[in-house]
Design an enzyme around this catalytic site. Structure first.
Site, PDB file in Angstrom:
ATOM      1  N   LYS A  45       7.578  -4.200  -8.292  1.00 35.80           N
ATOM      2  CA  LYS A  45       7.716  -4.076  -9.754  1.00 35.80           C
ATOM      3  C   LYS A  45       7.730  -5.434 -10.451  1.00 35.80           C
ATOM      4  O   LYS A  45       7.313  -5.563 -11.576  1.00 35.80           O
ATOM      5  CB  LYS A  45       8.984  -3.284 -10.110  1.00 35.80           C
ATOM      6  CG  LYS A  45      10.252  -3.952  -9.629  1.00 35.80           C
ATOM      7  CD  LYS A  45      11.498  -3.110  -9.869  1.00 35.80           C
ATOM      8  CE  LYS A  45      11.689  -2.006  -8.861  1.00 35.80           C
ATOM      9  NZ  LYS A  45      11.842  -2.455  -7.442  1.00 35.80           N
ATOM     10  N   THR A  87       1.957   4.330  -4.545  1.00 31.53           N
ATOM     11  CA  THR A  87       2.902   4.268  -5.673  1.00 31.53           C
ATOM     12  C   THR A  87       4.074   3.342  -5.362  1.00 31.53           C
ATOM     13  O   THR A  87       4.459   3.183  -4.209  1.00 31.53           O
ATOM     14  CB  THR A  87       3.471   5.680  -5.985  1.00 31.53           C
ATOM     15  OG1 THR A  87       3.879   6.284  -4.750  1.00 31.53           O
ATOM     16  CG2 THR A  87       2.452   6.554  -6.677  1.00 31.53           C
ATOM     17  N   ARG A  88       4.642   2.755  -6.399  1.00 33.38           N
ATOM     18  CA  ARG A  88       5.879   1.970  -6.316  1.00 33.38           C
ATOM     19  C   ARG A  88       6.730   2.323  -7.523  1.00 33.38           C
ATOM     20  O   ARG A  88       6.202   2.540  -8.626  1.00 33.38           O
ATOM     21  CB  ARG A  88       5.581   0.457  -6.372  1.00 33.38           C
ATOM     22  CG  ARG A  88       4.903  -0.108  -5.135  1.00 33.38           C
ATOM     23  CD  ARG A  88       5.833  -0.115  -3.943  1.00 33.38           C
ATOM     24  NE  ARG A  88       5.275  -0.734  -2.763  1.00 33.38           N
ATOM     25  CZ  ARG A  88       4.568  -0.100  -1.810  1.00 33.38           C
ATOM     26  NH1 ARG A  88       4.295   1.180  -1.922  1.00 33.38           N
ATOM     27  NH2 ARG A  88       4.139  -0.754  -0.741  1.00 33.38           N
ATOM     28  N   CYS A 136       4.450   1.218   6.422  1.00 33.77           N
ATOM     29  CA  CYS A 136       4.403  -0.003   5.618  1.00 33.77           C
ATOM     30  C   CYS A 136       5.513  -0.927   6.134  1.00 33.77           C
ATOM     31  O   CYS A 136       6.301  -0.512   6.981  1.00 33.77           O
ATOM     32  CB  CYS A 136       4.644   0.411   4.158  1.00 33.77           C
ATOM     33  SG  CYS A 136       4.307  -0.848   2.920  1.00 33.77           S
ATOM     34  N   HIS A 157      14.911   4.377   2.433  1.00 31.66           N
ATOM     35  CA  HIS A 157      14.917   2.945   2.104  1.00 31.66           C
ATOM     36  C   HIS A 157      15.690   2.233   3.222  1.00 31.66           C
ATOM     37  O   HIS A 157      16.867   2.533   3.459  1.00 31.66           O
ATOM     38  CB  HIS A 157      15.615   2.784   0.751  1.00 31.66           C
ATOM     39  CG  HIS A 157      15.653   1.395   0.199  1.00 31.66           C
ATOM     40  ND1 HIS A 157      14.566   0.555   0.171  1.00 31.66           N
ATOM     41  CD2 HIS A 157      16.684   0.705  -0.375  1.00 31.66           C
ATOM     42  CE1 HIS A 157      14.914  -0.595  -0.394  1.00 31.66           C
ATOM     43  NE2 HIS A 157      16.180  -0.528  -0.722  1.00 31.66           N
ATOM     44  N   HIS A 174       0.852  -1.203   0.000  1.00 30.54           N
ATOM     45  CA  HIS A 174       0.000   0.000   0.000  1.00 30.54           C
ATOM     46  C   HIS A 174       0.889   1.255   0.000  1.00 30.54           C
ATOM     47  O   HIS A 174       2.109   1.154   0.102  1.00 30.54           O
ATOM     48  CB  HIS A 174      -0.931   0.000   1.214  1.00 30.54           C
ATOM     49  CG  HIS A 174      -0.201  -0.036   2.517  1.00 30.54           C
ATOM     50  ND1 HIS A 174       0.332  -1.195   3.019  1.00 30.54           N
ATOM     51  CD2 HIS A 174       0.137   0.938   3.398  1.00 30.54           C
ATOM     52  CE1 HIS A 174       0.936  -0.944   4.176  1.00 30.54           C
ATOM     53  NE2 HIS A 174       0.840   0.352   4.422  1.00 30.54           N
ATOM     54  N   LYS A 195       5.838  12.452  -2.620  1.00 33.70           N
ATOM     55  CA  LYS A 195       6.059  11.307  -1.734  1.00 33.70           C
ATOM     56  C   LYS A 195       7.548  10.993  -1.658  1.00 33.70           C
ATOM     57  O   LYS A 195       8.211  10.842  -2.691  1.00 33.70           O
ATOM     58  CB  LYS A 195       5.299  10.097  -2.263  1.00 33.70           C
ATOM     59  CG  LYS A 195       5.512   8.841  -1.427  1.00 33.70           C
ATOM     60  CD  LYS A 195       4.737   7.666  -2.006  1.00 33.70           C
ATOM     61  CE  LYS A 195       5.311   6.359  -1.550  1.00 33.70           C
ATOM     62  NZ  LYS A 195       4.630   5.207  -2.151  1.00 33.70           N
TER      63      LYS A 195
HETATM   64  C1  LIG Z   1       7.205   1.404   2.025  1.00 31.44           C
HETATM   65  C2  LIG Z   1       7.480   0.442   0.927  1.00 31.44           C
HETATM   66  C3  LIG Z   1       7.956   0.905  -0.281  1.00 31.44           C
HETATM   67  C4  LIG Z   1       8.251   0.026  -1.315  1.00 31.44           C
HETATM   68  N1  LIG Z   1       8.678   0.525  -2.497  1.00 31.44           N
HETATM   69  C5  LIG Z   1       8.859  -0.313  -3.550  1.00 31.44           C
HETATM   70  C6  LIG Z   1       9.141   0.204  -4.828  1.00 31.44           C
HETATM   71  O1  LIG Z   1       9.198   1.424  -5.027  1.00 31.44           O
HETATM   72  N2  LIG Z   1       9.277  -0.669  -5.848  1.00 31.44           N
HETATM   73  C7  LIG Z   1       9.171  -2.007  -5.675  1.00 31.44           C
HETATM   74  O2  LIG Z   1       9.320  -2.751  -6.645  1.00 31.44           O
HETATM   75  N3  LIG Z   1       8.885  -2.532  -4.466  1.00 31.44           N
HETATM   76  C8  LIG Z   1       8.716  -1.716  -3.408  1.00 31.44           C
HETATM   77  N4  LIG Z   1       8.386  -2.216  -2.180  1.00 31.44           N
HETATM   78  C9  LIG Z   1       8.334  -3.666  -1.977  1.00 31.44           C
HETATM   79  C10 LIG Z   1       7.047  -4.266  -2.436  1.00 31.44           C
HETATM   80  O3  LIG Z   1       5.975  -3.408  -2.220  1.00 31.44           O
HETATM   81  C11 LIG Z   1       6.885  -5.602  -1.731  1.00 31.44           C
HETATM   82  O4  LIG Z   1       8.024  -6.407  -2.010  1.00 31.44           O
HETATM   83  C12 LIG Z   1       5.653  -6.349  -2.199  1.00 31.44           C
HETATM   84  O5  LIG Z   1       4.534  -5.508  -2.175  1.00 31.44           O
HETATM   85  C13 LIG Z   1       5.436  -7.550  -1.298  1.00 31.44           C
HETATM   86  O6  LIG Z   1       4.364  -8.309  -1.788  1.00 31.44           O
HETATM   87  P1  LIG Z   1       3.897  -9.648  -1.045  1.00 31.44           P
HETATM   88  O7  LIG Z   1       2.868 -10.239  -1.887  1.00 31.44           O
HETATM   89  O8  LIG Z   1       5.099 -10.449  -0.665  1.00 31.44           O
HETATM   90  O9  LIG Z   1       3.298  -9.134   0.354  1.00 31.44           O
HETATM   91  P2  LIG Z   1       1.874  -8.473   0.621  1.00 31.44           P
HETATM   92  O10 LIG Z   1       1.427  -7.680  -0.538  1.00 31.44           O
HETATM   93  O11 LIG Z   1       1.959  -7.829   1.952  1.00 31.44           O
HETATM   94  O12 LIG Z   1       0.899  -9.714   0.684  1.00 31.44           O
HETATM   95  C14 LIG Z   1       0.884 -10.663   1.716  1.00 31.44           C
HETATM   96  C15 LIG Z   1      -0.563 -11.015   1.961  1.00 31.44           C
HETATM   97  O13 LIG Z   1      -0.630 -12.171   2.775  1.00 31.44           O
HETATM   98  C16 LIG Z   1      -1.742 -12.033   3.633  1.00 31.44           C
HETATM   99  N5  LIG Z   1      -1.576 -12.973   4.747  1.00 31.44           N
HETATM  100  C17 LIG Z   1      -0.733 -12.894   5.781  1.00 31.44           C
HETATM  101  N6  LIG Z   1      -0.847 -13.984   6.572  1.00 31.44           N
HETATM  102  C18 LIG Z   1      -1.776 -14.768   6.010  1.00 31.44           C
HETATM  103  C19 LIG Z   1      -2.326 -16.032   6.338  1.00 31.44           C
HETATM  104  N7  LIG Z   1      -1.914 -16.721   7.418  1.00 31.44           N
HETATM  105  N8  LIG Z   1      -3.289 -16.540   5.539  1.00 31.44           N
HETATM  106  C20 LIG Z   1      -3.721 -15.870   4.449  1.00 31.44           C
HETATM  107  N9  LIG Z   1      -3.222 -14.659   4.091  1.00 31.44           N
HETATM  108  C21 LIG Z   1      -2.256 -14.128   4.853  1.00 31.44           C
HETATM  109  C22 LIG Z   1      -1.714 -10.572   4.012  1.00 31.44           C
HETATM  110  O14 LIG Z   1      -2.955 -10.128   4.507  1.00 31.44           O
HETATM  111  C23 LIG Z   1      -1.338  -9.927   2.693  1.00 31.44           C
HETATM  112  O15 LIG Z   1      -2.485  -9.554   1.960  1.00 31.44           O
HETATM  113  C24 LIG Z   1       8.077  -1.358  -1.123  1.00 31.44           C
HETATM  114  C25 LIG Z   1       7.574  -1.837   0.094  1.00 31.44           C
HETATM  115  C26 LIG Z   1       7.267  -0.942   1.100  1.00 31.44           C
HETATM  116  C27 LIG Z   1       6.722  -1.480   2.406  1.00 31.44           C
END
Ligand SMILES: Cc1cc2nc3c(=O)[nH]c(=O)nc-3n(C[C@H](O)[C@H](O)[C@H](O)COP(=O)(O)OP(=O)(O)OC[C@H]3O[C@@H](n4cnc5c(N)ncnc54)[C@H](O)[C@@H]3O)c2cc1C
Length: 377
Positions: A344, A48-49, A311, A267, A45, A263
């Site tokens: 990304k 933007t990314r 985040c 990092h 969330h 924004k």
């Molecule tokens: C502040 C910030 C800035 C960033 N900036 C960038 C950027 O500019 N560019 C870039 O490429 N990346 C960026 N990233 C990294 C990127 O956003 C993350 O790597 C990516 O969103 C992670 O995705 P995910 O699916 O692993 O986790 P999430 O999207 O968090 O998904 C995990 C999901 O699992 C669910 N969950 C948890 N436990 C359970 C369970 N037991 N059972 C069922 N569901 C469960 C959660 O509710 C959640 O919906 C940034 C991250 C942050 C925090």
């Protein structure tokens, strides 16, 4: 016979994209999430990314991000939504620093369009930036902005249209292997599938206690400031996305003003936390530290604070991802811990994970992301 081909646990960036690709391949998929994505409690969330191609972290990421660009484009066409805004990007820092030297290395190795700008050229081309005289920038034209909440929502909506069963506010409590797949338990009951994807981001260790993964969940603050002058120069046509190495191995990054303010964020350098007990308030000292960076490098961005949001990153020790099968239970795939730079890639990781979950081999070198590296430590 299991009820589903695949159960996807966690429908954030990685899980939503994988569910989308599996259903496009006609698989029967059950997606389960602890909350209702897109939401504010994980890592996807904050509006933007950054997407960038001259990848300073390692040249092996370049083919992956190139595939992601294609898939984001496909998803835009299929949904009729804009998910990517191309602004170009600058990676700024001392020439010998890891950001500039790594970006240059990837750009050269993969023959990417790029330019090296001196500090004076950067100031002239994008006047909001005020680099120190010893800094240079790698300019890359294809960099830009993804809209994470909209991207997750789009993957999920299209997956649901193709038949995925999505159950929100239903966390996976545990899973167990079966001879022909897995059984997954939630408070509502038990489900069976041939394969399981664990894409639960910061919660990964809760469903893989046996693996003892060396993960660190890190609190990160995002800030939106109203520029105190030159609003026009912060518009996307005048201001690219940027990543800045302000001290050795210390980075901050930011975006143009898309209507919510400018924004910016640091990092890493955040406190260690747990996804269930993240400190959501932002204190004045943190904001002041962010302002100090702005005063040094983007002085006119240092106007009134409009909003903040917290985040979480999930970091591996080497900051490379995890995308690998469970070492004992091969019917379980893990796709998560992206150490703050995974969004990304999520379109491509979704496609790759879907390929692996159908027991096929994706055409990418995934050796950086294997679990084996933790056992070797
Ligand atoms: C502040 C910030 C800035 C960033 N900036 C960038 C950027 O500019 N560019 C870039 O490429 N990346 C960026 N990233 C990294 C990127 O956003 C993350 O790597 C990516 O969103 C992670 O995705 P995910 O699916 O692993 O986790 P999430 O999207 O968090 O998904 C995990 C999901 O699992 C669910 N969950 C948890 N436990 C359970 C369970 N037991 N059972 C069922 N569901 C469960 C959660 O509710 C959640 O919906 C940034 C991250 C942050 C925090």
């Amino acid at each position: 016979m299991p009820e589903y081909d695949v159960i996807v646990a966690g429908l954030g960036a990685m899980g939503s994209a994988t569910t989308y690709h599996l259903t496009r391949n006609g698989r029967r998929v059950l997606g389960l999430d602890r909350f209702q994505p897109p939401h504010q409690f994980g890592s996807s969330h904050g509006l933007t990314r950054i997407i960038r191609e001259a990848y300073f972290e390692h040249p092996l990421y370049v083919p992956l991000v190139q595939r992601a660009y294609e898939l984001w484009g496909d998803l835009e066409k299929k949904s009729g939504r804009q998910l990517l805004l191309q602004t170009g990007g600058v990676m700024v820092g001392p020439p010998e620093g890891m950001l500039v030297s790594g970006s240059k290395r990837s750009a050269e190795e993969h023959k990417l369009a790029h330019q090296i700008l001196s500090a004076a050229e950067l100031r002239q081309r994008f006047p909001v930036f005020q680099p120190a005289d010893n800094m240079v920038a790698v300019w890359e034209p294809r960099a830009g902005i993804l809209f994470p909440e909209l991207a997750v929502q789009t993957h999920l909506e299209l997956a649901a249209k193709s038949g995925a069963a999505l159950r929100f506010n239903e966390p996976v409590l545990r899973w167990e292997p079966m001879p022909d797949g897995v059984r997954v338990f939630t408070a509502a009951g038990a489900y069976t599938a041939g394969r399981l994807l664990l894409s639960i981001g910061a919660w990964l260790s809760t469903l893989t206690p046996d693996l003892n993964l060396p993960l660190r969940v890190e609190r990160q603050v995002l800030y939106w400031f109203e520029p105190r002058a030159h609003l026009e120069l912060f518009q996307p046509r005048n201001c690219p996305v940027y990543l800045w190495e302000n001290a050795p191995n210390q980075f901050f990054y930011g975006f143009p003003d898309l209507g919510d303010g400018v924004k910016v964020a640091v990092h890493h350098q955040g406190e260690t936390t747990h996804p269930d007990s993240v400190r959501r308030e932002v204190d004045d000292g943190e904001t002041e530290a962010m302002r100090e960076l702005l005063r040094r490098f983007l002085p006119t961005a240092d106007g009134p604070l409009k909003s903040t949001v917290v985040c979480i990153y999930t970091n591996t020790p080497d900051e490379h991802f995890i995308l690998d099968r469970h070492p004992v239970h091969q019917q379980v795939l893990i796709a998560s811990p992206c150490s703050g730079h995974g969004f990304k890639f999520s379109a491509a990781i979704g496609e790759i994970a879907a390929t692996l979950l159908q027991d096929k081999s994706p055409p990418f070198d995934l050796s950086l992301f294997e679990l084996q590296r933790f056992r070797e430590r």
